[in-house]
Motif scaffolding. Structure first.
Motif, mmCIF file in Angstrom:
data_model
loop_
_atom_site.group_PDB
_atom_site.id
_atom_site.type_symbol
_atom_site.label_atom_id
_atom_site.label_comp_id
_atom_site.label_asym_id
_atom_site.label_seq_id
_atom_site.Cartn_x
_atom_site.Cartn_y
_atom_site.Cartn_z
ATOM 1 N N LEU A 1 0.808 -1.222 0.000
ATOM 2 C CA LEU A 1 0.000 0.000 0.000
ATOM 3 C C LEU A 1 0.842 1.274 0.000
ATOM 4 N N LYS A 2 2.174 1.123 -0.063
ATOM 5 C CA LYS A 2 3.014 2.318 -0.176
ATOM 6 C C LYS A 2 2.756 3.054 -1.486
ATOM 7 N N GLN A 3 2.189 2.356 -2.444
ATOM 8 C CA GLN A 3 1.879 2.977 -3.731
ATOM 9 C C GLN A 3 0.428 3.450 -3.820
ATOM 10 N N ALA A 4 -0.292 3.358 -2.718
ATOM 11 C CA ALA A 4 -1.718 3.699 -2.740
ATOM 12 C C ALA A 4 -1.919 5.201 -2.938
ATOM 13 N N THR A 5 -2.961 5.536 -3.675
ATOM 14 C CA THR A 5 -3.357 6.920 -3.887
ATOM 15 C C THR A 5 -4.582 7.231 -3.039
ATOM 16 N N ILE A 6 -4.506 8.280 -2.234
ATOM 17 C CA ILE A 6 -5.649 8.697 -1.426
ATOM 18 C C ILE A 6 -6.577 9.533 -2.304
ATOM 19 N N THR A 7 -7.820 9.107 -2.420
ATOM 20 C CA THR A 7 -8.764 9.816 -3.285
ATOM 21 C C THR A 7 -9.756 10.678 -2.507
ATOM 22 N N GLU A 8 -9.978 10.376 -1.256
ATOM 23 C CA GLU A 8 -10.892 11.181 -0.429
ATOM 24 C C GLU A 8 -10.419 11.175 1.015
ATOM 25 N N ARG A 9 -10.607 12.296 1.693
ATOM 26 C CA ARG A 9 -10.443 12.412 3.141
ATOM 27 C C ARG A 9 -11.674 13.137 3.663
ATOM 28 N N TRP A 10 -12.142 12.747 4.850
ATOM 29 C CA TRP A 10 -13.316 13.419 5.374
ATOM 30 C C TRP A 10 -13.363 13.351 6.900
ATOM 31 N N GLY A 11 -14.108 14.274 7.465
ATOM 32 C CA GLY A 11 -14.396 14.262 8.890
ATOM 33 C C GLY A 11 -15.845 13.881 9.117
#
Length: 440
Positions: A357-367
């Motif tokens: 998962l070191k190559q994973a792309t974060i597509t969303e972050r939310w609270g």
């Protein structure tokens, strides 16, 4: 930064003059209650001030588990898992549910003690929880670098998609005859001879015989305007999701640093486990005595945070008239900023455990805002002082997985039929009297 997506449910165009049951709140519990009641042939109106699954029901981790709950919640967890199996067929819509297993791992002495408690609780309720050695964890998570002394695995637990589940239930309720109103706030409740007789919405009056308040983090404010002291504080959580990627875990996994679960789209939902961010608000001081025991017991897992919620609490009216614009019309959706530092820390821990998962792309972050009771167990209970009114709130971050059974239980209490589980552990009076002594 992007906000979590939830499958959109359009509002019905007209407000019914009368129904049997009004459900306030379009989260997983409210949608479950509306679906169950409509399926039983009751006339139902599901009313949401914002959008279906707009708040925590689309912002949670998506775990569907029985293991690791408060003892009071195990029966709801067991019944909910059975219901989850049926929902896609009954609603006609995908919820993303599948039984892919849940694993907890432990490294510290405190975590080892917690896992042993969970194992005993699972055994008490007849759940097949398998203890895992470090070697067995390595076999199960091939290619991972987990640092753990032990693990616990429940094969039948699973996951569902928060973006799909509550919308599927809302659509299913509509198919069964319910009216679904979004962008429509309920301002207050009318009574006749002390019994529920109607709700007043921003779009008009709806006569009814029963009301289920499943308003999540808004329930204390709504109930307080009716003179009901519902103890509830708010905790701010954060999560993120990755784009599809191979090499991660096949099970939902929780340890002392992070929680992770596979998503239907091939990505992962990731969050930090551990210290909860309790928002300091005026209610924190009003309810301090009720929460003191919990603060002492969980002092290592709680941190206090001051953010705009303190100001919001000071300026938000606590009482209003049915013909006045309510606070629910001024703020339709709670949408806090994610805690970037906590998410970054969780991601580093995930990548250390799963190098792929070191190559994973974060597509969303939310609270998201989690509503918490003093004992972290929900209230699902009729209000004795106002016959016809049922509370279903305070799920303390555990509501998604047990939502289907919790909603059904609320519907059963509202209609007076035998309940699928004993509702006694969820009574409001365990916190003291329900009605405020005087309007504040």
């Amino acid at each position: 930064m992007m906000r979590p997506y939830a499958d959109k449910v359009e509002s019905d165009p007209s407000v019914p003059a009368a129904v049997d049951i009004v459900v306030i709140g379009g989260g997983i519990v409210g949608c479950s209650a509306a679906f169950w009641a409509a399926e039983q042939g009751h006339r139902v109106a599901l009313i949401e001030k914002g959008r279906i699954a707009g708040e925590q029901s689309s912002r949670n981790w998506g775990w569907v588990r029985r293991m690791g709950r408060a003892v009071a919640e195990y029966p709801l967890g067991i019944e909910s898992l059975r219901i989850w199996d049926t929902l896609a067929q009954r609603t006609g819509h995908d919820t993303g549910f599948c039984r892919t297993g849940v694993v907890y791992t432990a490294q510290t002495d405190a975590e080892m003690a917690w896992i042993e408690t969970v194992r005993r609780d699972a055994q008490t309720f007849g759940l097949a929880a398998q203890s895992l050695t470090p070697a067995q964890l390595s076999d199960r998570f091939e290619g991972a670098s987990l640092t753990a002394r032990a693990g616990l695995y429940t094969e039948d637990d699973g996951r569902a998609e928060p973006a799909l589940a509550a919308p599927a239930l809302a659509r299913g309720a509509r198919t069964k005859g319910a009216t679904v109103l979004t962008g429509c706030a309920v301002r207050s409740i009318e009574t006749k001879a002390g019994t529920v007789s109607a709700v007043i919405t921003e779009r008009g009056r709806i006569a009814c015989n029963a009301v289920i308040v499943a308003g999540g983090a808004w329930s204390r404010l709504f109930l307080g305007n009716l003179g009901i002291d519902f103890p509830q504080l708010r905790v701010r959580g954060s999560a993120m999701r990755t784009a599809p990627i191979k090499g991660g875990p096949a099970h939902a996994l929780g340890n002392g640093a992070f929680g992770i679960r596979p998503r239907l789209d091939g990505g992962y939902t990731i969050a930090q486990r551990g210290r909860s961010k309790v928002q300091i608000t005026p209610d924190s001081f009003r309810l301090f005595g009720k929460y003191l025991g919990s603060l002492r017991e969980n002092r290592g897992e709680i941190s206090l945070t001051v953010d705009r919620s303190m100001w919001d609490g000071l300026v938000t009216p606590r009482h209003w008239q049915p013909d006045e614009i309510s606070p629910f019309e001024k703020c339709r959706v709670l949408d806090p900023e994610p805690q970037e530092a906590a998410l970054a820390k969780a991601m580093r821990a995930v990548q250390a455990a799963f190098p792929a998962l070191k190559q994973a792309t974060i597509t969303e972050r939310w609270g998201g805002i989690i509503d918490v009771t003093p004992d972290a167990v929900p209230v699902i209970d009729p209000v004795d002082e106002i016959p016809g009114l049922v509370i279903a709130s305070g799920f303390s971050g555990h509501g998604f997985g047990i939502g289907p059974a919790a909603g059904q239980l609320a519907g059963e209490l509202a209609t007076g039929v035998p309940t699928l589980v004993d509702p006694t552990p969820f009574r409001l009076d365990r916190f003291g009297g329900a009605m405020l002594k005087a309007a504040e």
